[in-house]
Scaffold this motif. Structure first.
Motif, PDB file in Angstrom:
ATOM      1  N   ARG A  22      -1.802 -14.255   2.862  1.00 45.19           N
ATOM      2  CA  ARG A  22      -1.230 -15.042   1.768  1.00 45.19           C
ATOM      3  C   ARG A  22      -2.242 -15.189   0.621  1.00 45.19           C
ATOM      4  O   ARG A  22      -1.891 -15.064  -0.553  1.00 45.19           O
ATOM      5  N   GLY A  23      -3.490 -15.422   0.986  1.00 43.18           N
ATOM      6  CA  GLY A  23      -4.526 -15.551  -0.041  1.00 43.18           C
ATOM      7  C   GLY A  23      -4.752 -14.251  -0.790  1.00 43.18           C
ATOM      8  O   GLY A  23      -4.944 -14.248  -2.014  1.00 43.18           O
ATOM      9  N   GLN A  24      -4.713 -13.143  -0.082  1.00 45.78           N
ATOM     10  CA  GLN A  24      -4.905 -11.840  -0.734  1.00 45.78           C
ATOM     11  C   GLN A  24      -3.771 -11.547  -1.712  1.00 45.78           C
ATOM     12  O   GLN A  24      -3.996 -11.060  -2.824  1.00 45.78           O
ATOM     13  N   ARG A  44      -8.662  -4.687  -3.308  1.00 49.37           N
ATOM     14  CA  ARG A  44      -9.061  -3.480  -4.032  1.00 49.37           C
ATOM     15  C   ARG A  44      -7.908  -2.940  -4.873  1.00 49.37           C
ATOM     16  O   ARG A  44      -8.115  -2.419  -5.975  1.00 49.37           O
ATOM     17  N   PHE A  45      -6.695  -3.062  -4.363  1.00 51.29           N
ATOM     18  CA  PHE A  45      -5.529  -2.615  -5.124  1.00 51.29           C
ATOM     19  C   PHE A  45      -5.416  -3.381  -6.437  1.00 51.29           C
ATOM     20  O   PHE A  45      -5.019  -2.827  -7.462  1.00 51.29           O
ATOM     21  N   ALA A  46      -5.768  -4.652  -6.428  1.00 48.78           N
ATOM     22  CA  ALA A  46      -5.692  -5.454  -7.649  1.00 48.78           C
ATOM     23  C   ALA A  46      -6.550  -4.857  -8.759  1.00 48.78           C
ATOM     24  O   ALA A  46      -6.225  -4.974  -9.946  1.00 48.78           O
ATOM     25  N   GLU A  47      -7.648  -4.200  -8.385  1.00 50.35           N
ATOM     26  CA  GLU A  47      -8.527  -3.588  -9.372  1.00 50.35           C
ATOM     27  C   GLU A  47      -8.095  -2.175  -9.742  1.00 50.35           C
ATOM     28  O   GLU A  47      -8.378  -1.708 -10.843  1.00 50.35           O
ATOM     29  N   ARG A  48      -7.390  -1.486  -8.835  1.00 48.10           N
ATOM     30  CA  ARG A  48      -7.035  -0.086  -9.059  1.00 48.10           C
ATOM     31  C   ARG A  48      -5.657   0.089  -9.689  1.00 48.10           C
ATOM     32  O   ARG A  48      -5.361   1.138 -10.274  1.00 48.10           O
ATOM     33  N   ALA A  49      -4.792  -0.908  -9.563  1.00 48.86           N
ATOM     34  CA  ALA A  49      -3.432  -0.801 -10.087  1.00 48.86           C
ATOM     35  C   ALA A  49      -3.432  -0.735 -11.601  1.00 48.86           C
ATOM     36  O   ALA A  49      -4.318  -1.271 -12.270  1.00 48.86           O
ATOM     37  N   LEU A  50      -2.411  -0.065 -12.144  1.00 50.34           N
ATOM     38  CA  LEU A  50      -2.218  -0.080 -13.588  1.00 50.34           C
ATOM     39  C   LEU A  50      -1.393  -1.330 -13.915  1.00 50.34           C
ATOM     40  O   LEU A  50      -0.238  -1.428 -13.509  1.00 50.34           O
ATOM     41  N   PRO A  51      -1.995  -2.299 -14.609  1.00 48.53           N
ATOM     42  CA  PRO A  51      -1.327  -3.598 -14.763  1.00 48.53           C
ATOM     43  C   PRO A  51      -0.333  -3.627 -15.924  1.00 48.53           C
ATOM     44  O   PRO A  51      -0.619  -3.186 -17.026  1.00 48.53           O
ATOM     45  N   ASP A  52       0.851  -4.127 -15.644  1.00 47.49           N
ATOM     46  CA  ASP A  52       1.814  -4.448 -16.697  1.00 47.49           C
ATOM     47  C   ASP A  52       2.657  -5.616 -16.199  1.00 47.49           C
ATOM     48  O   ASP A  52       2.467  -6.114 -15.084  1.00 47.49           O
ATOM     49  N   GLU A  53       3.573  -6.061 -17.024  1.00 43.87           N
ATOM     50  CA  GLU A  53       4.374  -7.225 -16.658  1.00 43.87           C
ATOM     51  C   GLU A  53       5.202  -6.969 -15.401  1.00 43.87           C
ATOM     52  O   GLU A  53       5.352  -7.855 -14.542  1.00 43.87           O
ATOM     53  N   ASP A  54       5.732  -5.752 -15.268  1.00 43.02           N
ATOM     54  CA  ASP A  54       6.548  -5.443 -14.100  1.00 43.02           C
ATOM     55  C   ASP A  54       5.719  -5.504 -12.816  1.00 43.02           C
ATOM     56  O   ASP A  54       6.181  -6.017 -11.786  1.00 43.02           O
ATOM     57  N   ALA A  55       4.490  -4.955 -12.870  1.00 44.80           N
ATOM     58  CA  ALA A  55       3.633  -4.976 -11.688  1.00 44.80           C
ATOM     59  C   ALA A  55       3.262  -6.407 -11.315  1.00 44.80           C
ATOM     60  O   ALA A  55       3.285  -6.788 -10.138  1.00 44.80           O
ATOM     61  N   ALA A  56       2.926  -7.209 -12.322  1.00 42.86           N
ATOM     62  CA  ALA A  56       2.567  -8.595 -12.053  1.00 42.86           C
ATOM     63  C   ALA A  56       3.751  -9.362 -11.464  1.00 42.86           C
ATOM     64  O   ALA A  56       3.595 -10.153 -10.522  1.00 42.86           O
ATOM     65  N   ALA A  57       4.948  -9.119 -11.992  1.00 40.97           N
ATOM     66  CA  ALA A  57       6.139  -9.802 -11.489  1.00 40.97           C
ATOM     67  C   ALA A  57       6.451  -9.364 -10.059  1.00 40.97           C
ATOM     68  O   ALA A  57       6.839 -10.175  -9.200  1.00 40.97           O
ATOM     69  N   ALA A  58       6.262  -8.064  -9.773  1.00 38.00           N
ATOM     70  CA  ALA A  58       6.522  -7.558  -8.423  1.00 38.00           C
ATOM     71  C   ALA A  58       5.556  -8.184  -7.421  1.00 38.00           C
ATOM     72  O   ALA A  58       5.951  -8.548  -6.308  1.00 38.00           O
ATOM     73  N   ALA A  59       4.303  -8.313  -7.803  1.00 43.97           N
ATOM     74  CA  ALA A  59       3.319  -8.924  -6.911  1.00 43.97           C
ATOM     75  C   ALA A  59       3.659 -10.390  -6.658  1.00 43.97           C
ATOM     76  O   ALA A  59       3.547 -10.873  -5.519  1.00 43.97           O
ATOM     77  N   ALA A  60       4.077 -11.105  -7.688  1.00 42.63           N
ATOM     78  CA  ALA A  60       4.456 -12.510  -7.523  1.00 42.63           C
ATOM     79  C   ALA A  60       5.667 -12.641  -6.605  1.00 42.63           C
ATOM     80  O   ALA A  60       5.747 -13.563  -5.778  1.00 42.63           O
ATOM     81  N   ALA A  61       6.617 -11.700  -6.726  1.00 41.84           N
ATOM     82  CA  ALA A  61       7.819 -11.741  -5.875  1.00 41.84           C
ATOM     83  C   ALA A  61       7.455 -11.481  -4.414  1.00 41.84           C
ATOM     84  O   ALA A  61       8.018 -12.099  -3.506  1.00 41.84           O
ATOM     85  N   ILE A  62       6.502 -10.580  -4.162  1.00 41.61           N
ATOM     86  CA  ILE A  62       6.062 -10.311  -2.783  1.00 41.61           C
ATOM     87  C   ILE A  62       5.490 -11.583  -2.170  1.00 41.61           C
ATOM     88  O   ILE A  62       5.783 -11.922  -1.021  1.00 41.61           O
ATOM     89  N   LEU A  63       4.694 -12.301  -2.945  1.00 41.91           N
ATOM     90  CA  LEU A  63       4.098 -13.542  -2.444  1.00 41.91           C
ATOM     91  C   LEU A  63       5.176 -14.578  -2.155  1.00 41.91           C
ATOM     92  O   LEU A  63       5.147 -15.258  -1.110  1.00 41.91           O
ATOM     93  N   THR A  64       6.148 -14.703  -3.038  1.00 42.21           N
ATOM     94  CA  THR A  64       7.210 -15.694  -2.875  1.00 42.21           C
ATOM     95  C   THR A  64       8.045 -15.427  -1.615  1.00 42.21           C
ATOM     96  O   THR A  64       8.458 -16.363  -0.920  1.00 42.21           O
ATOM     97  N   ARG A  65       8.263 -14.150  -1.332  1.00 45.19           N
ATOM     98  CA  ARG A  65       9.123 -13.774  -0.199  1.00 45.19           C
ATOM     99  C   ARG A  65       8.356 -13.599   1.110  1.00 45.19           C
ATOM    100  O   ARG A  65       8.947 -13.191   2.119  1.00 45.19           O
ATOM    101  N   LEU A  66       7.092 -13.905   1.106  1.00 43.01           N
ATOM    102  CA  LEU A  66       6.291 -13.734   2.309  1.00 43.01           C
ATOM    103  C   LEU A  66       6.796 -14.681   3.399  1.00 43.01           C
ATOM    104  O   LEU A  66       7.008 -15.870   3.148  1.00 43.01           O
ATOM    105  N   PRO A  67       7.012 -14.187   4.612  1.00 39.32           N
ATOM    106  CA  PRO A  67       7.495 -15.056   5.695  1.00 39.32           C
ATOM    107  C   PRO A  67       6.565 -16.240   5.932  1.00 39.32           C
ATOM    108  O   PRO A  67       5.350 -16.149   5.733  1.00 39.32           O
ATOM    109  N   GLU A  68       7.135 -17.340   6.360  1.00 38.74           N
ATOM    110  CA  GLU A  68       6.349 -18.564   6.541  1.00 38.74           C
ATOM    111  C   GLU A  68       5.261 -18.413   7.592  1.00 38.74           C
ATOM    112  O   GLU A  68       4.233 -19.085   7.519  1.00 38.74           O
ATOM    113  N   ASP A  69       5.484 -17.540   8.574  1.00 37.70           N
ATOM    114  CA  ASP A  69       4.491 -17.400   9.646  1.00 37.70           C
ATOM    115  C   ASP A  69       3.398 -16.382   9.307  1.00 37.70           C
ATOM    116  O   ASP A  69       2.608 -16.007  10.159  1.00 37.70           O
ATOM    117  N   ALA A  70       3.340 -15.936   8.053  1.00 40.87           N
ATOM    118  CA  ALA A  70       2.342 -14.947   7.657  1.00 40.87           C
ATOM    119  C   ALA A  70       0.931 -15.531   7.744  1.00 40.87           C
ATOM    120  O   ALA A  70       0.718 -16.726   7.516  1.00 40.87           O
TER     121      ALA A  70
END
Length: 379
Positions: A347-349, A316-342
């Motif tokens: 991970r899919g979300q 739902r946040f993906a639809e409600r967020a105000l999208p810009d390059e910084d937000a997209a980059a921050a989301a990608a960084a969160i995914l990259t840094r997600l612990p392996e045991d997540a």
């Protein structure tokens, strides 16, 4: 429950020129357009031939009076309470509480003040003690005429009469309680054995009238109660859920500020409760704060990550967020840094979040659509 003025979707666009011809949907759309152009003339035209219309059409056109609704519509809607069609009666019962000076609103106000009374007494050592006396209403034909009848199933907080109280308060104008400040009513209600129906009724009335002062009082008192700052009130999950629903009635900037405070406090369960409500589109500031919170939670304990994944609020946040390059980059960084045991669900979300924000940011670049706080954040 809906706020007054949240008109039907069918009324959003222009309809056919002649509202007296066509299918029920076409006539409703045309009449809604007529109401937007000239509310008084539209209502007068409806009244002139109303009794000759079929029940389905009468119900549809009465519902369309929500477009341009004003106190001038109250006398006609009052007559609709005696219509032979249950659908017409229900449409009038839904609209009349929005008219806080209507006869129905006046009757509800009398019922509300008969059900709730505050008595005040001076304390020996100074100050004033206030007591709330609750008199549960009885069902009656006149109450049923105004749309308040026993429900098939009773809710927590009492039986049939408690639900009648809730519905009366929900349809009563808030000015009926003007004898005391909103905060006093709410605090006394919270300590009452009838807290659930009273608070639910007040919540419905505040939502309907969009009263910011009452919304602030309700959210403030419930927030203090959940934080343990009101003596004698237990900190429970239902209390937190009610607080979240009340806070969602605040102006957007105030709601975002409240949730940002919860972000900083690290109260994951409180944050998740509030994010289940709130505006459909977030400001740039709140989008960034939300992403920072997501980053912290996903790097925290497994229990918090699992709780986050179960809510599906990331989608739902993906639809409600105000999208810009910084937000997209921050989301990608969160995914990259997600612990392996997540959890793979989490991970899919997060993957969908990053993809959606990148897509919406690209659409903004392509079409050059500027967004500011309060505007739709949908790509």
């Amino acid at each position: 429950d809906r706020a007054c003025g949240d008109g039907p979707a069918e009324a959003d666009g222009p309809g056919p020129a002649d509202w007296t011809e066509g299918t029920p949907a076409e006539r409703r759309a045309a009449f809604a357009a007529f109401r937007r152009r000239d509310p008084t003339a539209a209502r007068a035209a409806l009244e002139a031939g109303f009794r000759a219309e079929k029940a389905e059409i009468r119900q549809s056109l009465v519902s369309a009076l929500e477009v341009g609704l004003s106190e001038a519509d109250a006398p006609f809607l009052e007559t609709c309470l005696d219509d032979r069609s249950a659908g017409v009666r229900a449409a009038a019962q839904r609209l009349l509480p929005c008219l806080t000076r209507s006869l129905l609103a006046s009757r509800m106000a009398v019922r509300a003040t008969a059900a709730l009374a505050v008595t005040s007494k001076r304390k020996l050592l100074g100050g004033t003690a206030h007591t709330l006396t609750v008199t549960l209403p009885e069902e009656s034909p006149t109450l049923a005429r105004d749309g308040v009848e026993p429900q098939a199933s009773a809710r927590p907080g009492g039986g049939t009469r408690a639900r009648l109280l809730q519905d009366i308060l929900g349809a009563s104008p808030l000015h009926a309680l003007a004898a005391h400040p909103p905060r006093l009513w709410i605090e006394l209600a919270l300590r009452s054995e009838w807290a659930d129906p009273i608070l639910e009724g007040l919540l419905a009335a505040i939502r309907r009238e969009r009263d910011a002062d009452w919304a602030r009082a309700l959210a403030g008192v419930l927030g203090e109660a959940y934080a343990g700052r009101l003596s004698g009130i237990r900190r429970t999950n239902p209390l937190r859920a009610l607080w979240a629903r009340a806070a969602a009635l605040l102006p957007q900037a105030e709601w975002e500020g409240l949730v940002e405070d919860a972000f900083r406090a690290g109260e994951a369960e409180t944050v998740l409760a509030h994010l289940g409500h709130g505006p459909a589109a977030f400001s740039a500031r709140f989008t960034a704060a939300h992403l920072d919170w997501l980053a912290a939670v996903t790097r925290g304990s497994r229990a918090e990550r699992d709780a986050l994944a179960k809510t599906w609020l990331i989608d739902r946040f993906a639809e409600r967020a105000l999208p810009d390059e910084d937000a997209a980059a921050a989301a990608a960084a969160i995914l990259t840094r997600l612990p392996e045991d997540a959890d793979e669900r989490l991970r899919g979300q997060l993957a969908r979040l990053a993809e959606t924000l990148e897509l919406r940011a690209a659409m903004r670049r392509e079409f050059g659509s500027p967004f500011t706080a309060g505007e739709s954040a949908r790509g």
